[in-house]
Enzyme design. Structure first.
Site, PDB file in Angstrom:
ATOM      1  N   HIS A 129       0.642  -1.209   0.102  1.00 25.27           N
ATOM      2  CA  HIS A 129      -0.026  -0.035   0.016  1.00 25.27           C
ATOM      3  C   HIS A 129       0.805   1.225   0.064  1.00 25.27           C
ATOM      4  CE1 HIS A 129      -3.478  -2.408   1.853  1.00 25.27           C
ATOM      5  NE2 HIS A 129      -3.425  -2.664   0.464  1.00 25.27           N
ATOM      6  N   GLY A 201      -1.837  -9.561  12.526  1.00 25.24           N
ATOM      7  CA  GLY A 201      -2.342  -8.306  12.688  1.00 25.24           C
ATOM      8  C   GLY A 201      -3.061  -7.529  11.668  1.00 25.24           C
ATOM      9  N   ASN A 227      -3.681 -12.901  15.859  1.00 25.33           N
ATOM     10  CA  ASN A 227      -4.409 -11.639  16.071  1.00 25.33           C
ATOM     11  C   ASN A 227      -5.169 -11.820  17.262  1.00 25.33           C
ATOM     12  OD1 ASN A 227      -6.657  -9.431  15.491  1.00 25.33           O
ATOM     13  ND2 ASN A 227      -6.283  -9.742  13.233  1.00 25.33           N
TER      14      ASN A 227
HETATM   15  P1  OAD Z   1      -7.326  -3.003  10.333  1.00 25.48           P
HETATM   16  O1  OAD Z   1      -7.219  -1.914  11.278  1.00 25.48           O
HETATM   17  O2  OAD Z   1      -8.307  -3.318   9.447  1.00 25.48           O
HETATM   18  O3  OAD Z   1      -6.985  -4.332  11.228  1.00 25.48           O
HETATM   19  C1  OAD Z   1      -5.963  -4.251  12.412  1.00 25.48           C
HETATM   20  C2  OAD Z   1      -6.134  -5.861  12.886  1.00 25.48           C
HETATM   21  O4  OAD Z   1      -4.936  -5.941  13.923  1.00 25.48           O
HETATM   22  C3  OAD Z   1      -7.212  -6.137  13.756  1.00 25.48           C
HETATM   23  O5  OAD Z   1      -7.774  -7.474  13.291  1.00 25.48           O
HETATM   24  C4  OAD Z   1      -6.760  -6.275  15.032  1.00 25.48           C
HETATM   25  O6  OAD Z   1      -7.707  -7.321  15.949  1.00 25.48           O
HETATM   26  C5  OAD Z   1      -5.522  -6.473  15.069  1.00 25.48           C
HETATM   27  N1  OAD Z   1      -4.646  -6.190  16.300  1.00 25.48           N
HETATM   28  C6  OAD Z   1      -4.730  -5.292  17.081  1.00 25.48           C
HETATM   29  N2  OAD Z   1      -3.681  -5.122  17.625  1.00 25.48           N
HETATM   30  C7  OAD Z   1      -3.184  -6.269  17.576  1.00 25.48           C
HETATM   31  C8  OAD Z   1      -1.807  -6.974  18.348  1.00 25.48           C
HETATM   32  N3  OAD Z   1      -1.274  -6.333  19.253  1.00 25.48           N
HETATM   33  N4  OAD Z   1      -1.330  -8.098  17.591  1.00 25.48           N
HETATM   34  C9  OAD Z   1      -1.998  -8.605  16.763  1.00 25.48           C
HETATM   35  N5  OAD Z   1      -3.306  -8.034  16.356  1.00 25.48           N
HETATM   36  C10 OAD Z   1      -3.570  -6.874  16.479  1.00 25.48           C
HETATM   37  O7  OAD Z   1      -5.851  -2.998   9.531  1.00 25.48           O
HETATM   38  P2  OAD Z   1      -5.276  -3.741   8.324  1.00 25.48           P
HETATM   39  O8  OAD Z   1      -5.709  -4.928   8.190  1.00 25.48           O
HETATM   40  O9  OAD Z   1      -4.026  -3.469   8.385  1.00 25.48           O
HETATM   41  O10 OAD Z   1      -5.462   0.282   3.282  1.00 25.48           O
HETATM   42  O11 OAD Z   1      -6.172  -3.023   7.218  1.00 25.48           O
HETATM   43  C11 OAD Z   1      -5.776  -2.998   5.748  1.00 25.48           C
HETATM   44  C12 OAD Z   1      -5.948  -1.804   4.997  1.00 25.48           C
HETATM   45  O12 OAD Z   1      -7.006  -1.206   5.188  1.00 25.48           O
HETATM   46  C13 OAD Z   1      -4.874  -0.703   5.404  1.00 25.48           C
HETATM   47  O13 OAD Z   1      -3.432  -1.238   4.934  1.00 25.48           O
HETATM   48  C14 OAD Z   1      -5.373   0.526   4.855  1.00 25.48           C
HETATM   49  C15 OAD Z   1      -6.636   0.150   5.451  1.00 25.48           C
HETATM   50  O14 OAD Z   1      -7.694   0.951   4.951  1.00 25.48           O
HETATM   51  C16 OAD Z   1      -5.079   1.583   2.715  1.00 25.48           C
HETATM   52  O15 OAD Z   1      -4.601   2.277   2.997  1.00 25.48           O
HETATM   53  C17 OAD Z   1      -5.367   1.113   1.155  1.00 25.48           C
END
Ligand code: OAD
Length: 265
Positions: A129, A201, A227
């Site tokens: 990204h 995560g 996660n």
């Molecule tokens: P999200 O905010 O959608 O998800 C974060 C995940 O991390 C959640 O499932 C939480 O449960 C988990 N989490 C939080 N703290 C944690 C920890 N200490 N250890 C393990 N897991 C943990 O973020 P992404 O999946 O990265 O895209 O989001 C995907 C994309 O959506 C991003 O790259 C961005 C966003 O819109 C763009 O900017 C194109």
């Protein structure tokens, strides 16, 4: 493979079994999301306290969202840039960086734009990204490159102007509806063909990244999700570790180093 033997293992036993797999694997791939940076003080995108604060991310992180309210998008970007500039890599970034230097065929694919994997010393991170520090001309003017680095854009009057044509500048990370950077996407596509695929995560809601989990499973990889909660990927993975990434990766690294010490001549 979903629901395989490892799925029934709990806690320490599951970590032991996974570490053994990692030690034996010829190729390991990890896909990370915002959760790996949570312990560095960077809020995730979704959920309470997330960057989008309950708004639909597509409304803001898309071309249409930018066109409708460029100032707001830049204000949110400024907030994020200031936070990311202050953040330091945590144990999850450190362990993945060590693996990128030590494991023979390790690939890190990240959806994160904060640069913390690179700052921790990861070699060859595939950034699907882009980067929070990149900008692009909103008009895609001919003079400007497709994207370029501008670490100061958020400090100017918002929304800032394109230095090439004077039109609006937009944040340069990949937004919804845009194609992924070709080179990173191609390399990531090849890396899903591995022995162990770790999903760390990420909410596994954003494609094409989320689709790589199913592709890895289909290619025969053992898949593990680290996660705090279940995600749409949970139904198809082999092992779920419901603990913070920084704790799980630290525990895995301790075990891996012990295996390597045993195996050393
Ligand atoms: P999200 O905010 O959608 O998800 C974060 C995940 O991390 C959640 O499932 C939480 O449960 C988990 N989490 C939080 N703290 C944690 C920890 N200490 N250890 C393990 N897991 C943990 O973020 P992404 O999946 O990265 O895209 O989001 C995907 C994309 O959506 C991003 O790259 C961005 C966003 O819109 C763009 O900017 C194109």
């Amino acid at each position: 493979m979903a629901g395989g033997i490892a799925n029934h293992l709990e806690g320490e036993e599951a970590l032991d079994a996974l570490a053994e797999r990692l030690a034996r694997a010829r190729r390991v791939t990890a896909l990370t999301g915002a959760g790996v940076s949570a312990a560095s003080g960077i809020p995730t995108f979704r959920g309470e306290g997330g960057l989008w604060r309950g708004r639909d991310p597509k409304t803001f992180a898309s071309r249409e969202g930018f066109r409708a309210n460029p100032k707001l998008v830049w204000e949110l970007t400024r907030e994020r840039r200031e936070l990311m500039a202050r953040a330091e890599p945590n144990r999850a970034h450190e362990v993945l960086a060590a693996w990128s230097r030590r494991l023979p065929r390790f690939t890190l694919i990240t959806q994160n734009i904060d640069g913390l994997h690179e700052r921790a010393g990861t070699i060859g991170a595939l950034r699907l990204h882009g980067s929070i520090w990149d900008v692009a001309c909103a008009l895609q003017c001919e003079q400007a490159p497709r994207r370029w680095r501008d670490r100061k854009a958020h400090t100017r009057r918002l929304p800032p102007k394109c230095i090439y044509c004077g039109g609006l500048l937009r944040p340069g990370q990949v937004s919804f509806g845009q194609r992924l950077p070709l080179d990173a996407a191609l390399r990531a596509g090849m890396a899903v063909d591995c022995d162990v695929f770790l999903v760390i995560g990420t909410s596994a809601e954003v494609h094409p990244a989320a689709g790589m989990i199913g592709q890895a499973a289909q290619a025969g990889a053992f898949t593990c999700e680290i996660n705090l909660v279940d995600t749409p990927a949970s139904a198809i993975i082999d092992l779920a570790l419901r603990r913070p990434a920084e704790e799980v990766l630290d525990a895995l690294e301790t075990r891996l180093l012990a295996f390597e010490a045993q195996a050393a001549p």
